[in-house]
Design a protein around this motif. Structure first.
Motif, PDB file in Angstrom:
ATOM      1  N   ALA A 276       0.837  -1.202   0.000  1.00 14.20           N
ATOM      2  CA  ALA A 276       0.000   0.000   0.000  1.00 14.20           C
ATOM      3  C   ALA A 276       0.871   1.252   0.000  1.00 14.20           C
ATOM      4  O   ALA A 276       0.563   2.241  -0.672  1.00 14.20           O
ATOM      5  CB  ALA A 276      -0.920  -0.003   1.219  1.00 14.20           C
ATOM      6  N   HIS A 277       1.983   1.210   0.733  1.00 15.18           N
ATOM      7  CA  HIS A 277       2.940   2.320   0.737  1.00 15.18           C
ATOM      8  C   HIS A 277       3.474   2.554  -0.686  1.00 15.18           C
ATOM      9  O   HIS A 277       3.515   3.683  -1.162  1.00 15.18           O
ATOM     10  CB  HIS A 277       4.071   2.002   1.719  1.00 15.18           C
ATOM     11  N   GLU A 278       3.848   1.471  -1.366  1.00 14.70           N
ATOM     12  CA  GLU A 278       4.389   1.601  -2.730  1.00 14.70           C
ATOM     13  C   GLU A 278       3.325   2.106  -3.705  1.00 14.70           C
ATOM     14  O   GLU A 278       3.621   2.939  -4.564  1.00 14.70           O
ATOM     15  CB  GLU A 278       4.954   0.255  -3.218  1.00 14.70           C
ATOM     16  N   VAL A 279       2.099   1.602  -3.562  1.00 14.27           N
ATOM     17  CA  VAL A 279       1.011   2.087  -4.415  1.00 14.27           C
ATOM     18  C   VAL A 279       0.800   3.589  -4.163  1.00 14.27           C
ATOM     19  O   VAL A 279       0.521   4.357  -5.083  1.00 14.27           O
ATOM     20  CB  VAL A 279      -0.290   1.279  -4.172  1.00 14.27           C
ATOM     21  N   GLY A 280       1.006   4.006  -2.898  1.00 12.09           N
ATOM     22  CA  GLY A 280       0.922   5.423  -2.553  1.00 12.09           C
ATOM     23  C   GLY A 280       1.894   6.265  -3.360  1.00 12.09           C
ATOM     24  O   GLY A 280       1.559   7.351  -3.831  1.00 12.09           O
ATOM     25  N   HIS A 281       3.119   5.767  -3.542  1.00 10.11           N
ATOM     26  CA  HIS A 281       4.104   6.491  -4.369  1.00 10.11           C
ATOM     27  C   HIS A 281       3.564   6.705  -5.777  1.00 10.11           C
ATOM     28  O   HIS A 281       3.767   7.751  -6.381  1.00 10.11           O
ATOM     29  CB  HIS A 281       5.417   5.703  -4.449  1.00 10.11           C
ATOM     30  N   TYR A 282       2.866   5.696  -6.280  1.00  9.85           N
ATOM     31  CA  TYR A 282       2.309   5.805  -7.627  1.00  9.85           C
ATOM     32  C   TYR A 282       1.130   6.785  -7.651  1.00  9.85           C
ATOM     33  O   TYR A 282       1.079   7.696  -8.474  1.00  9.85           O
ATOM     34  CB  TYR A 282       1.893   4.417  -8.116  1.00  9.85           C
ATOM     35  N   PHE A 354       7.854  12.638   0.447  1.00  7.86           N
ATOM     36  CA  PHE A 354       7.118  11.624  -0.309  1.00  7.86           C
ATOM     37  C   PHE A 354       6.916  10.363   0.531  1.00  7.86           C
ATOM     38  O   PHE A 354       5.886   9.703   0.424  1.00  7.86           O
ATOM     39  CB  PHE A 354       7.867  11.272  -1.602  1.00  7.86           C
ATOM     40  N   GLU A 355       7.917  10.017   1.341  1.00 12.10           N
ATOM     41  CA  GLU A 355       7.783   8.826   2.185  1.00 12.10           C
ATOM     42  C   GLU A 355       6.652   8.995   3.195  1.00 12.10           C
ATOM     43  O   GLU A 355       5.877   8.072   3.427  1.00 12.10           O
ATOM     44  CB  GLU A 355       9.096   8.514   2.904  1.00 12.10           C
ATOM     45  N   TYR A 356       6.562  10.202   3.789  1.00 17.06           N
ATOM     46  CA  TYR A 356       5.441  10.470   4.700  1.00 17.06           C
ATOM     47  C   TYR A 356       4.116  10.329   3.958  1.00 17.06           C
ATOM     48  O   TYR A 356       3.161   9.735   4.465  1.00 17.06           O
ATOM     49  CB  TYR A 356       5.534  11.888   5.275  1.00 17.06           C
ATOM     50  N   SER A 398      17.260   9.265   2.622  1.00 14.94           N
ATOM     51  CA  SER A 398      16.193   9.404   1.630  1.00 14.94           C
ATOM     52  C   SER A 398      14.833   9.082   2.266  1.00 14.94           C
ATOM     53  O   SER A 398      13.799   9.452   1.743  1.00 14.94           O
ATOM     54  CB  SER A 398      16.442   8.488   0.443  1.00 14.94           C
ATOM     55  N   HIS A 399      14.875   8.365   3.400  1.00 11.98           N
ATOM     56  CA  HIS A 399      13.654   8.059   4.144  1.00 11.98           C
ATOM     57  C   HIS A 399      13.755   8.727   5.516  1.00 11.98           C
ATOM     58  O   HIS A 399      14.849   8.832   6.060  1.00 11.98           O
ATOM     59  CB  HIS A 399      13.502   6.553   4.347  1.00 11.98           C
ATOM     60  N   PRO A 400      12.631   9.139   6.109  1.00 10.51           N
ATOM     61  CA  PRO A 400      12.710   9.650   7.485  1.00 10.51           C
ATOM     62  C   PRO A 400      13.209   8.535   8.395  1.00 10.51           C
ATOM     63  O   PRO A 400      13.119   7.354   8.031  1.00 10.51           O
ATOM     64  CB  PRO A 400      11.257  10.001   7.820  1.00 10.51           C
TER      65      PRO A 400
HETATM   66 ZN   LIG Z   1       8.689   4.659   0.006  1.00 10.00          ZN
END
Ligand SMILES: [Zn+2]
Length: 413
Positions: A276-282, A354-356, A398-400
């Motif tokens: 779901a996190h990855e789909v969020g990036h999309y 973007f990660e958030y 690159s990530h929090p």
């Molecule tokens: Zn991510």
């Protein structure tokens, strides 16, 4: 008045400043290795695992210091011993055509740096990662990887360099827009077909197996209107026990890739949370934004390069009288390094935002709790640092940090 001497010392100064600044941040970060673990992360490790993570951090620090110290010594010696001038004359004595001369020049540099890096890479894989139980790579896989990378670099890198060099010979300092156009096409092409063209050289991709996980993913994918054909499993376990997932491509080529190690370690619900996190990036169009940024910064870089590459002062700083493509490009790469550092920091700031957003998307469309459980397990299994210094996070992450992601996910739960 800018002289070639000034440029020479500028290059040396920039290399030293970059090294010292990195050293400062590493040591500052290391000073906080033993900080108390924040309350909400207290159940990530038990005592024994925590000890192990502390040892891993220290080992990586020492290895990094030796590696970067050695590189610094080497590059400064090479510059002070007029290595670039020597290499230019050597390349010129092998061929007459300027494109071939440049290819020999960069070929020797690439070959040398590859050989110098090889023991470090071998030590990292078969000593450090092995000692902490991460390594699953065999000697055969390791050496095949090296051969494949060399072949890819020679084919792709050689072709790109030769063509850009050709544009330079055709258009002199006006070459930048053609170089940009060409590189832009390559970047878009690679973004689209990375999973189809590059990944299979190193790994095997397969569709999700039938079962509980696939069923749960089907339910989620249908709800979010995401095509299940676009979800693949990669054999990351071929090299490392560390787990991961990523989103790549856009349009008809979009896809989520899950590591088999992720599926091995997480429960099906936790895997869906990561998906779901990855789909969020999309859904939040992060891929397209990053692609646009890459295209803009590439154009800017070529434009600035066009001023440097024709300047005799720049080539004379490295001991070569007449400006040419390869010396101009090398000198530029040193002088432009601070701009690249700043661009890298900006990229990291945006990436953490973007990660958030992707975390929040996973929380809204699936579950924040499962995502936190997944992140906790992944942090434990990769022995990650729970107390990084904030300056190190700001510059290099690159990530929090896990703490920041937990704080964000805990809001309004
Ligand atoms: Zn991510």
């Amino acid at each position: 008045m800018m002289t070639s001497d000034f440029i020479f010392y500028l290059i040396v100064g920039l290399i030293l400043a970059d090294f010292l600044f990195d050293l400062y941040v590493s040591l500052l970060n290391a000073k906080h290795f033993n900080d108390p673990v924040p309350e909400i992360l207290s159940d990530v490790y038990d005592d024994k695992e925590y000890e192990k993570s502390q040892a891993y951090k220290r080992q990586q620090l020492y290895f990094g210091l030796i590696n970067s110290g050695f590189s610094l010594l080497l590059i400064l010696s090479f510059i002070f011993l007029n290595g670039f001038e020597w290499l230019h004359h050597f390349s010129s004595s092998q061929f007459d055509h300027p494109i071939l001369i440049s290819l020999v020049f960069f070929g020797v540099l690439f070959g040398a740096s590859f050989i110098i890096n090889l023991p470090f890479s071998y030590y990292q894989t078969f000593v450090i990662e092995e000692k902490f139980g991460f390594n699953r790579s065999t000697k055969k896989v390791f050496w095949l990887d090296q051969l494949k990378s060399i072949a890819l670099t020679i084919i792709v890198g050689g072709l790109v360099l030769a063509l850009i060099n050709w544009f330079y010979l055709l258009l002199a300092d006006n070459f930048w827009w053609l170089a940009w156009l060409f590189t832009a096409i390559i970047i878009v092409f690679m973004n689209l077909f990375y999973s189809k063209l590059i990944v299979p050289i190193f790994n095997k991709l397969k569709p999700l197996e039938e079962g509980d996980l696939r069923h749960k993913i089907e339910v989620y994918a249908e709800k979010e209107d995401f095509n299940l054909d676009k979800i693949n499993v990669i054999d990351g376990s071929k090299r490392s026990s560390k787990a991961n997932a990523y989103f790549s491509g856009f349009g008809s080529q979009k896809q989520v890739t899950l590591y088999d190690t992720l599926i091995e370690k997480l429960t099906p619900d936790e895997v869906v949370a990561v998906l779901a996190h990855e789909v969020g990036h999309y859904k939040k169009k992060h891929i397209i934004f990053n692609l646009m940024m890459a295209l803009i910064t590439t154009g800017l870089t070529f434009y600035i390069l066009s001023f440097f590459i024709i300047s005799p002062i720049i080539s004379q700083a490295l001991g070569v009288e007449e400006p040419n493509f390869h010396i101009g490009l090398i000198a530029f790469s040193f002088i432009y390094a601070p701009v690249n550092t700043i661009l890298g920091i900006l990229t990291n700031i945006i990436s953490r935002k973007f990660e958030y957003q992707a975390d929040n998307f996973a929380k809204e469309t699936f579950s924040g709790t499962y995502l936190m459980n997944a992140l906790k397990k992944l942090s434990r299994d990769s022995l990650s640092n729970l107390t990084p210094h904030s300056l190190n996070v700001f510059l290099n992450y690159s990530h929090p940090s896990l703490l920041q992601r937990f704080r964000n996910l805990r809001q309004n739960v």
